[in-house]
Design a protein around this motif. Structure first.
Motif, mmCIF file in Angstrom:
data_model
loop_
_atom_site.group_PDB
_atom_site.id
_atom_site.type_symbol
_atom_site.label_atom_id
_atom_site.label_comp_id
_atom_site.label_asym_id
_atom_site.label_seq_id
_atom_site.Cartn_x
_atom_site.Cartn_y
_atom_site.Cartn_z
ATOM 1 N N ARG A 109 -2.768 6.776 -10.892
ATOM 2 C CA ARG A 109 -1.513 6.871 -11.642
ATOM 3 C C ARG A 109 -0.669 8.046 -10.850
ATOM 4 O O ARG A 109 0.588 8.126 -10.969
ATOM 5 C CB ARG A 109 -1.894 7.229 -13.138
ATOM 6 C CG ARG A 109 -0.927 6.512 -13.946
ATOM 7 C CD ARG A 109 -1.237 6.493 -15.628
ATOM 8 N NE ARG A 109 -2.798 7.031 -15.918
ATOM 9 C CZ ARG A 109 -3.060 7.827 -16.675
ATOM 10 N NH1 ARG A 109 -1.916 8.560 -17.397
ATOM 11 N NH2 ARG A 109 -4.207 8.025 -17.176
ATOM 12 N N VAL A 110 -1.432 9.276 -10.824
ATOM 13 C CA VAL A 110 -0.771 10.280 -10.228
ATOM 14 C C VAL A 110 -0.464 10.080 -8.663
ATOM 15 O O VAL A 110 0.714 10.634 -8.346
ATOM 16 C CB VAL A 110 -1.730 11.526 -10.469
ATOM 17 C CG1 VAL A 110 -1.134 12.811 -9.643
ATOM 18 C CG2 VAL A 110 -2.173 11.720 -11.646
ATOM 19 N N GLU A 113 2.839 8.380 -9.278
ATOM 20 C CA GLU A 113 3.975 9.307 -9.484
ATOM 21 C C GLU A 113 4.371 10.143 -8.339
ATOM 22 O O GLU A 113 5.447 10.320 -8.277
ATOM 23 C CB GLU A 113 3.410 10.037 -10.632
ATOM 24 C CG GLU A 113 4.068 10.951 -11.523
ATOM 25 C CD GLU A 113 3.440 11.627 -12.567
ATOM 26 O OE1 GLU A 113 2.499 10.948 -13.404
ATOM 27 O OE2 GLU A 113 3.388 12.752 -12.659
ATOM 28 N N GLN A 114 3.375 10.501 -7.574
ATOM 29 C CA GLN A 114 3.855 11.454 -6.404
ATOM 30 C C GLN A 114 4.799 10.995 -5.511
ATOM 31 O O GLN A 114 5.970 11.191 -5.142
ATOM 32 C CB GLN A 114 2.850 11.989 -5.647
ATOM 33 C CG GLN A 114 3.182 13.114 -4.725
ATOM 34 C CD GLN A 114 1.889 13.260 -3.766
ATOM 35 O OE1 GLN A 114 1.597 12.224 -3.151
ATOM 36 N NE2 GLN A 114 1.401 14.515 -3.464
ATOM 37 N N THR A 117 8.277 10.615 -7.321
ATOM 38 C CA THR A 117 8.984 11.628 -7.548
ATOM 39 C C THR A 117 9.290 12.518 -6.563
ATOM 40 O O THR A 117 10.234 13.220 -6.359
ATOM 41 C CB THR A 117 8.215 12.624 -8.748
ATOM 42 O OG1 THR A 117 7.084 12.889 -8.376
ATOM 43 C CG2 THR A 117 8.422 11.938 -10.171
ATOM 44 N N ARG A 123 8.656 3.244 -8.994
ATOM 45 C CA ARG A 123 7.425 2.929 -9.945
ATOM 46 C C ARG A 123 7.898 2.282 -11.074
ATOM 47 O O ARG A 123 8.589 2.489 -11.698
ATOM 48 C CB ARG A 123 6.789 4.393 -10.120
ATOM 49 C CG ARG A 123 5.788 4.278 -11.228
ATOM 50 C CD ARG A 123 5.430 5.493 -11.598
ATOM 51 N NE ARG A 123 6.637 6.393 -12.096
ATOM 52 C CZ ARG A 123 6.281 7.565 -12.919
ATOM 53 N NH1 ARG A 123 5.181 7.899 -13.028
ATOM 54 N NH2 ARG A 123 7.529 8.154 -13.267
#
Ligand SMILES: Cc1ncc(COP(=O)(O)O)c(C=O)c1O
Length: 389
Positions: A109-110, A113-114, A117, A123
């Motif tokens: 997930r992270v 996300e990275q 962003t 995403r």
């Protein structure tokens, strides 16, 4: 800390290392300590052990040995698969659309996300139903011509729900996207045959199947080029730099071999213990509801929400009675935020704060389960009374 019983029901967080695994690892600390990249006999011996371990993994995953990359664990495997494949795709044809489910582990997930962003990727997070199963229509519609990487967890760590990976990978391939699955919780309990699953990349971590911590592997199908996350020497065919952790790699291969040699025996035991636990909790603990899929769930996994109970407070009380449990993912223990997995499954914030995960293992006995059910029923009644007063 209670000096009475001590019952570990947190095997999804980690498992004890099998003593047979420890025995196999020991000589690689003390005698065969050569650097596997060295040309001399010490190095060659270590290199041979690593290549034997690679062959063992390849046999269980039904792939070529050259398709196995050794890593430091599940998080690194997830990072390398997603970031590595996403970067390569973007470099080659500019595609930048990534698809995941809302119940992925943070390592997926992270990372996504990275990428979205900080690095300009797009995403898309598809939906799951009340059981945590991917909604196939929504998933199919999320695919685009520029979708480069799809990542769907094989079995979820918080609620144990198993996804239909073969069906989901076929749909991704119809749109020419690469399909990665995080099989960290599935390893040792479900098939890892990458041909049957139809996956392009698959992550595992040894400490979830009675191997050592800090070592894992990533299956990468031949022909897929990964931009390495960790650069340096040319280890692992230029896919992951760093001197190999020989003892841990040997230990992981032994642990996986044992898990699949003894597969029927252990999974039958997990199922018996899990079902006794689920039946016991649902019939004796007031306000307890099962979370996750009732059938399509990991053999070792039981998870619940408890009406009006603070999950973290409950964990502390259970610990005082000698019961080691967890509220959602281990990484979240102590964090009062409601479980994002449960929110994605449609539970309210209040309900999602009252989650409890109990995961059984090889040493779990029927007496352990009965004790835990009694302690849980008593503790929940006590906490409910404290709330009313
Ligand atoms: C589904 C899942 N993926 C990834 C990880 C991370 O694995 P590791 O602890 O080896 O980094 C975990 C660990 O809990 C997990 O449950």
């Amino acid at each position: 800390m209670s000096v009475g019983r001590s019952i570990y029901l947190d095997h999804s967080a980690t498992t004890p290392t099998d003593p047979r695994v420890v025995d196999v690892m020991m000589p690689y600390f003390t005698e065969h300590y050569g650097n596997p990249s060295s040309v001399h006999r010490y190095g060659r011996l270590a290199e041979q052990a690593i290549e034997d371990a690679r062959d063992t993994l390849a046999q269980i995953l039904n792939c070529k040995s050259s398709e196995i990359v050794f890593t430091s664990g599940g998080s690194e495997s997830d990072n390398l698969a997603i970031r590595g494949a996403a970067w390569t795709a973007r470099q080659s044809d500019g595609s930048r659309h990534l698809v995941i489910s809302p119940i992925e582990h943070e390592a997926v997930r992270v990372t996504v996300e990275q990428l979205a962003t900080v690095m300009g990727f797009e995403r898309e997070i598809i939906s799951v139903d009340r059981y945590g199963s991917v909604l196939v229509d929504d998933y199919t519609q999320s695919m685009r011509d520029d979708t480069s990487v799809v990542s769907i967890v094989y079995a979820n760590n918080e609620v144990g729900t198993i996804q239909s990976i073969a069906e989901l990978s076929t749909i991704a391939h119809e749109r020419n996207a690469l399909f990665h699955t995080d099989a960290v919780q599935a390893a040792g309990q479900l098939t890892l045959d990458v041909q049957k699953l139809g996956v392009d990349m698959l992550s595992i971590s040894a400490h979830k199947f009675y191997g050592p911590k800090g070592v894992g592997a990533l299956f990468v199908r031949d022909g897929i080029e990964l931009t390495p996350s960790q650069s340096g020497g040319g280890h692992e065919n230029n896919r992951r730099a760093g001197t190999h952790n020989t003892p841990s790699i040997v230990g992981m291969a032994t642990a996986l071999q044992i898990a699949y040699d003894e597969f029927e025996y252990h999974t039958a035991h997990y199922r018996t213990m899990r079902d006794r636990l689920i039946d016991g909790v649902l019939s004796n603990v007031p306000g307890a509801h099962l979370t996750g899929h009732p059938e399509q769930r990991l053999p070792s996994h039981a998870s619940f929400v408890l009406d009006g109970i603070d999950g973290n407070l409950l964990l502390t009380h259970l610990d005082l009675k000698g019961v080691a449990a967890s509220s959602g993912s281990a990484c979240k223990t102590g964090n009062p935020e409601p479980s994002e997995v449960l929110l994605a499954m449609g539970y309210s914030e209040e309900t999602a704060l009252g989650s409890l995960r109990l995961t059984v293992g090889r040493q779990t006995t029927a007496e352990d389960i009965d004790y835990v059910v009694d302690v849980l029923a008593e503790t929940v009644k006590k906490l409910a009374k404290m709330k009313i007063v």
